[in-house]
Design a protein around this motif. Sequence first.
Motif, PDB file in Angstrom:
ATOM      1  N   ASP A  31       0.856  -1.184   0.000  1.00 44.18           N
ATOM      2  CA  ASP A  31       0.000   0.000   0.000  1.00 44.18           C
ATOM      3  C   ASP A  31       0.894   1.238   0.000  1.00 44.18           C
ATOM      4  OD1 ASP A  31      -2.197   1.578   2.450  1.00 44.18           O
ATOM      5  OD2 ASP A  31      -2.026   1.860   0.276  1.00 44.18           O
ATOM      6  N   TYR A  33       1.717   5.339  -2.134  1.00 42.72           N
ATOM      7  CA  TYR A  33       1.282   6.393  -3.033  1.00 42.72           C
ATOM      8  C   TYR A  33       2.519   7.119  -3.541  1.00 42.72           C
ATOM      9  CZ  TYR A  33      -3.195   5.449  -0.874  1.00 42.72           C
ATOM     10  OH  TYR A  33      -4.329   4.819  -0.430  1.00 42.72           O
ATOM     11  N   PHE A  35       4.152  10.592  -5.727  1.00 44.92           N
ATOM     12  CA  PHE A  35       3.895  12.002  -5.999  1.00 44.92           C
ATOM     13  C   PHE A  35       5.031  12.619  -6.821  1.00 44.92           C
ATOM     14  CE2 PHE A  35       0.690  12.385  -2.605  1.00 44.92           C
ATOM     15  CZ  PHE A  35       1.072  11.371  -1.748  1.00 44.92           C
ATOM     16  N   ARG A  50      -0.316  13.011  -8.490  1.00 44.22           N
ATOM     17  CA  ARG A  50      -0.349  11.970  -7.461  1.00 44.22           C
ATOM     18  C   ARG A  50      -0.867  10.674  -8.090  1.00 44.22           C
ATOM     19  NH1 ARG A  50      -4.901  10.663  -4.327  1.00 44.22           N
ATOM     20  NH2 ARG A  50      -4.489   9.718  -2.319  1.00 44.22           N
ATOM     21  N   PHE A  95       4.848   7.714  -0.416  1.00 43.66           N
ATOM     22  CA  PHE A  95       4.268   7.587   0.918  1.00 43.66           C
ATOM     23  C   PHE A  95       3.941   6.129   1.161  1.00 43.66           C
ATOM     24  CE2 PHE A  95       1.947   8.385   4.661  1.00 43.66           C
ATOM     25  CZ  PHE A  95       0.867   7.523   4.644  1.00 43.66           C
ATOM     26  N   TYR A 101       3.717   3.099   7.993  1.00 44.29           N
ATOM     27  CA  TYR A 101       2.702   4.121   7.772  1.00 44.29           C
ATOM     28  C   TYR A 101       3.170   5.496   8.218  1.00 44.29           C
ATOM     29  CZ  TYR A 101      -1.559   6.772   7.803  1.00 44.29           C
ATOM     30  OH  TYR A 101      -2.494   7.743   7.563  1.00 44.29           O
ATOM     31  N   GLY A 102       2.992   6.448   7.335  1.00 40.44           N
ATOM     32  CA  GLY A 102       3.270   7.832   7.669  1.00 40.44           C
ATOM     33  C   GLY A 102       4.558   8.355   7.084  1.00 40.44           C
ATOM     34  N   LYS A 103       5.400   7.514   6.566  1.00 37.74           N
ATOM     35  CA  LYS A 103       6.708   7.964   6.088  1.00 37.74           C
ATOM     36  C   LYS A 103       6.574   8.496   4.658  1.00 37.74           C
ATOM     37  CE  LYS A 103      11.476   6.366   6.301  1.00 37.74           C
ATOM     38  NZ  LYS A 103      12.334   5.176   6.519  1.00 37.74           N
ATOM     39  N   LEU A 104       6.969   9.738   4.459  1.00 38.83           N
ATOM     40  CA  LEU A 104       6.918  10.388   3.148  1.00 38.83           C
ATOM     41  C   LEU A 104       8.354  10.673   2.731  1.00 38.83           C
ATOM     42  CD1 LEU A 104       5.239  11.696   0.876  1.00 38.83           C
ATOM     43  CD2 LEU A 104       5.156  13.780   2.263  1.00 38.83           C
ATOM     44  N   THR A 105       8.827   9.954   1.722  1.00 38.79           N
ATOM     45  CA  THR A 105      10.239   9.992   1.324  1.00 38.79           C
ATOM     46  C   THR A 105      10.390  10.642  -0.044  1.00 38.79           C
ATOM     47  OG1 THR A 105      10.630   7.941   2.552  1.00 38.79           O
ATOM     48  CG2 THR A 105      12.283   8.566   0.933  1.00 38.79           C
TER      49      THR A 105
END
Lengths: 116, 112
Positions: A31, A33, A35, A50, A95, A101-105
């Motif tokens: 799972d 996403y 960008f 996105r 993401f 969960y929550g990590k945006l790299t």
Amino acid sequence: AQTVTQSQPEMSVQEAETVTLSCTYDTSESDYYLFWYKQPPSRQMILVIRQEAYKQQNATENRFSVNFQKAAKSFSLKISDSQLGDAAMYFCASFAGGTSYGKLTFGQGTILTVHP
Amino acid sequence: NAGVTQTPKFQVLKTGQSMTLQCAQDMNHNSMYWYRQDPGMGLRLIYYSASEGTTDKGEVPNGYNVSRLNKREFSLRLESAAPSQTSVYFCASSLKGRTEAFFGQGTRLTVV
């Protein structure tokens, strides 16, 4: 681990032409996403497009579209009919859902120059 | 509608000094982030907070600490600044991480 790699430090394009910016990513999550963000000289970060990983259809936003190759973990950005205002640094980002969960790299960025 | 507000915008520190970068968002977002941006390195995640009451390390947490004070505020602290921490720091927030992230204007920090 979650990584995003942009292998093109700089790209250039003639006004009205098409350019493609490359991005590869690696994630253990199912799972996630993806960008593309634009950063003009003002340093403001602007969302360009996105993509949800579970969707096979490539996202499009006006002159911007992506080529999402899930098996190859590739997520390139195509800018059509390039304009002078497209000149900026472009960042690819991922993401993670799931256990991370929550990590945006973000990737290293690609500087795009548009020639008149 | 302020969005994400970072303070200060510029700061010069001497090696060994401490300081706290402040970040506040007024969009009722759940997730907040701290990044540093260095030439050729892109945006590197220092710490993030997926929701109020939780914080996690990113790629480059050494030398930093964070506090998610409440849902609105997420501060970044440098306890003993080093020249290697010279950078532009960005705070960001998102309603949920899968949605658009909104960024502050950045803090340019120089450690001499």
